[in-house]
Design an enzyme around this catalytic site. Sequence first.
Site, PDB file in Angstrom:
ATOM      1  N   ASP A 172     -12.781   8.772  -0.836  1.00 29.09           N
ATOM      2  CA  ASP A 172     -13.592   9.995  -0.856  1.00 29.09           C
ATOM      3  C   ASP A 172     -12.851  11.060  -0.055  1.00 29.09           C
ATOM      4  O   ASP A 172     -12.920  11.073   1.168  1.00 29.09           O
ATOM      5  CB  ASP A 172     -14.957   9.760  -0.188  1.00 29.09           C
ATOM      6  CG  ASP A 172     -15.893   8.917  -1.027  1.00 29.09           C
ATOM      7  OD1 ASP A 172     -16.292   9.385  -2.098  1.00 29.09           O
ATOM      8  OD2 ASP A 172     -16.237   7.798  -0.597  1.00 29.09           O
ATOM      9  N   ARG A 227     -21.327  20.395   1.462  1.00 32.22           N
ATOM     10  CA  ARG A 227     -20.436  19.720   0.525  1.00 32.22           C
ATOM     11  C   ARG A 227     -20.487  20.384  -0.855  1.00 32.22           C
ATOM     12  O   ARG A 227     -19.611  20.142  -1.691  1.00 32.22           O
ATOM     13  CB  ARG A 227     -20.812  18.240   0.393  1.00 32.22           C
ATOM     14  CG  ARG A 227     -20.648  17.456   1.680  1.00 32.22           C
ATOM     15  CD  ARG A 227     -21.338  16.096   1.591  1.00 32.22           C
ATOM     16  NE  ARG A 227     -20.706  15.212   0.636  1.00 32.22           N
ATOM     17  CZ  ARG A 227     -21.246  14.050   0.243  1.00 32.22           C
ATOM     18  NH1 ARG A 227     -22.427  13.660   0.707  1.00 32.22           N
ATOM     19  NH2 ARG A 227     -20.612  13.298  -0.632  1.00 32.22           N
ATOM     20  N   ARG A 277     -11.078  11.388   4.641  1.00 32.91           N
ATOM     21  CA  ARG A 277     -10.658  10.055   5.114  1.00 32.91           C
ATOM     22  C   ARG A 277      -9.194  10.023   5.558  1.00 32.91           C
ATOM     23  O   ARG A 277      -8.797   9.118   6.289  1.00 32.91           O
ATOM     24  CB  ARG A 277     -10.839   9.009   4.006  1.00 32.91           C
ATOM     25  CG  ARG A 277     -12.134   9.085   3.221  1.00 32.91           C
ATOM     26  CD  ARG A 277     -13.356   8.828   4.054  1.00 32.91           C
ATOM     27  NE  ARG A 277     -14.559   8.736   3.212  1.00 32.91           N
ATOM     28  CZ  ARG A 277     -15.784   8.934   3.658  1.00 32.91           C
ATOM     29  NH1 ARG A 277     -15.995   9.251   4.935  1.00 32.91           N
ATOM     30  NH2 ARG A 277     -16.821   8.824   2.851  1.00 32.91           N
ATOM     31  N   ASP A 328     -22.571   5.093  -7.502  1.00 37.33           N
ATOM     32  CA  ASP A 328     -22.303   5.334  -6.091  1.00 37.33           C
ATOM     33  C   ASP A 328     -22.333   3.964  -5.409  1.00 37.33           C
ATOM     34  O   ASP A 328     -22.702   2.948  -6.023  1.00 37.33           O
ATOM     35  CB  ASP A 328     -23.360   6.282  -5.509  1.00 37.33           C
ATOM     36  CG  ASP A 328     -22.860   7.049  -4.300  1.00 37.33           C
ATOM     37  OD1 ASP A 328     -21.844   6.651  -3.708  1.00 37.33           O
ATOM     38  OD2 ASP A 328     -23.503   8.056  -3.940  1.00 37.33           O
ATOM     39  N   HIS A 378     -27.965   7.225   1.530  1.00 36.06           N
ATOM     40  CA  HIS A 378     -27.271   6.220   2.334  1.00 36.06           C
ATOM     41  C   HIS A 378     -28.262   5.356   3.114  1.00 36.06           C
ATOM     42  O   HIS A 378     -27.968   4.206   3.450  1.00 36.06           O
ATOM     43  CB  HIS A 378     -26.302   6.890   3.325  1.00 36.06           C
ATOM     44  CG  HIS A 378     -25.136   7.529   2.659  1.00 36.06           C
ATOM     45  ND1 HIS A 378     -25.173   8.815   2.169  1.00 36.06           N
ATOM     46  CD2 HIS A 378     -23.884   7.057   2.399  1.00 36.06           C
ATOM     47  CE1 HIS A 378     -23.990   9.116   1.636  1.00 36.06           C
ATOM     48  NE2 HIS A 378     -23.196   8.069   1.765  1.00 36.06           N
ATOM     49  N   LYS A 416     -19.283  14.079  -9.091  1.00 33.96           N
ATOM     50  CA  LYS A 416     -20.474  13.422  -8.554  1.00 33.96           C
ATOM     51  C   LYS A 416     -21.479  14.463  -8.065  1.00 33.96           C
ATOM     52  O   LYS A 416     -21.121  15.636  -7.886  1.00 33.96           O
ATOM     53  CB  LYS A 416     -20.072  12.472  -7.414  1.00 33.96           C
ATOM     54  CG  LYS A 416     -19.402  13.155  -6.221  1.00 33.96           C
ATOM     55  CD  LYS A 416     -18.930  12.143  -5.202  1.00 33.96           C
ATOM     56  CE  LYS A 416     -18.340  12.831  -3.971  1.00 33.96           C
ATOM     57  NZ  LYS A 416     -17.802  11.870  -2.992  1.00 33.96           N
ATOM     58  N   HIS A 417     -22.765  14.084  -7.866  1.00 37.78           N
ATOM     59  CA  HIS A 417     -23.410  12.808  -8.041  1.00 37.78           C
ATOM     60  C   HIS A 417     -24.441  12.957  -9.155  1.00 37.78           C
ATOM     61  O   HIS A 417     -25.487  13.551  -8.909  1.00 37.78           O
ATOM     62  CB  HIS A 417     -24.134  12.364  -6.776  1.00 37.78           C
ATOM     63  CG  HIS A 417     -23.296  12.363  -5.541  1.00 37.78           C
ATOM     64  ND1 HIS A 417     -22.987  13.513  -4.823  1.00 37.78           N
ATOM     65  CD2 HIS A 417     -22.678  11.327  -4.880  1.00 37.78           C
ATOM     66  CE1 HIS A 417     -22.255  13.196  -3.767  1.00 37.78           C
ATOM     67  NE2 HIS A 417     -22.042  11.882  -3.779  1.00 37.78           N
TER      68      HIS A 417
END
Length: 454
Positions: A169, A238, A177, A354, A281, A268-269
Amino acid sequence: MRRLTFYTLLLLFLFVLTACTTSGPDSSSGGSQTQEQELPTDSGDTQGDETGSEADTGTANESESGSNPDTDSGQEESSDAESDEPEQDPAEATLAGMSLEEKIGQMIIGGFPGTELGSDAKTLIQEGKLGGVILFGPNISGQEQLQTLINEIKASNQKDGIPLFVSVDEEGGRVTRLPEGKTEFPSNQVIGAHGSAELSKQIGSVIGEEIAAFGFNLNFAPVLDIFSNPENTVIGTRSFGNNAEIVSDLGIATMQGMQEAGVVPAVKHFPGHGDTIVDSHVGLPVVDKTQEELNELELIPFKEAIDAGADIVMAAHIQYPNIDSSLLPASLSKVMLTGILREEMGYDGIVITDDLEMGAIQQHYGSGDAALMAIQAGADIVLFGHTPAKAEKAYDTILQAARTGELSQEQIDSKVLRIIRLKNKYELTDQPANPAALETIGSGAHQQIAEQLK
């Protein structure tokens, strides 16, 4: 009288002689014609007589080729028929050589804890039970370490010769990351405020080039969610913006930049996470919108991305009670994935869930059951981000369903064929990344693009 008789006999003798002479040449001529008819065979062996007639030459050529017109015509027709046959799709050829177990493995991407490839994850790769891996921040400590880790992951994949998806990601902004030294970009919200599709494409290209330098080939980005609910914290900055036009334009441009860099993007999403309050999450978000309402806003960026050549669509864990009465989240819903995404929106690319280890799923379903439900609903790949045991449970459950007929061979083949075709399209390989490639990370050219956002 005697003289008359003598002359009479003489005339008779000459007559007979003349008749014999005339008969002789006729017979000789017939023999000569017979010989001439036999000559073309010899002429063919000697490549023809220059004084021969056109008929002789034609016969000689036929003899030389060793065939007749009827036979030649048949051979030509056969050759034409063979040349008209379409070449076999390389992906179909690969699929035909795969076992059921290998096919199921292609449908799972899994992660693992730590900065080294643990034995559990390595075994899954070696046994062909994973078609890809995903890495998160806890897997990464530095540039050289990351590239070495990815090279080791790829080297472990020796089962079926089909390269792995190595995914991450890397959206930019707060979802990143890559290790220190990368080109730093602000949030999509900031990028959206600039409103430049050309700049967004360049950003997508930079992100693609830098993750590819480490060995990644799949990026779960860009975000196509519309930030339509100010209380939404899981998406927030985002998103490129609060309207379909800006999200579509900049999101698709970013997607295309990654594609041009040789990295597979996953938009996404689906069908849109911008109007939620609960973070998937930790829990299962519920959106009360109708499909007509989604058509008017949330689905627009996804439809436009599909039309622009989206390779992968990631499905969200969001419940839509006014659209699917089963109350299944979109990632497990046949109504959403097959009915709306595939049939109504015309999407025939890869659908991935996901992370099925997120709270929205784990609080309600087991790993194996959730994976099978997603595949039956229309997903091609299920994602387990952190725990090899959960990925293996998913593998075992899907394999058992295939063996009992609960999941048909036709369903499996159609999904695996999409996966192989996409890997072929991007010419993915398990060859190790070159350490020299790290020179592109944070390069001057990349920094110049980032500077345009300041």
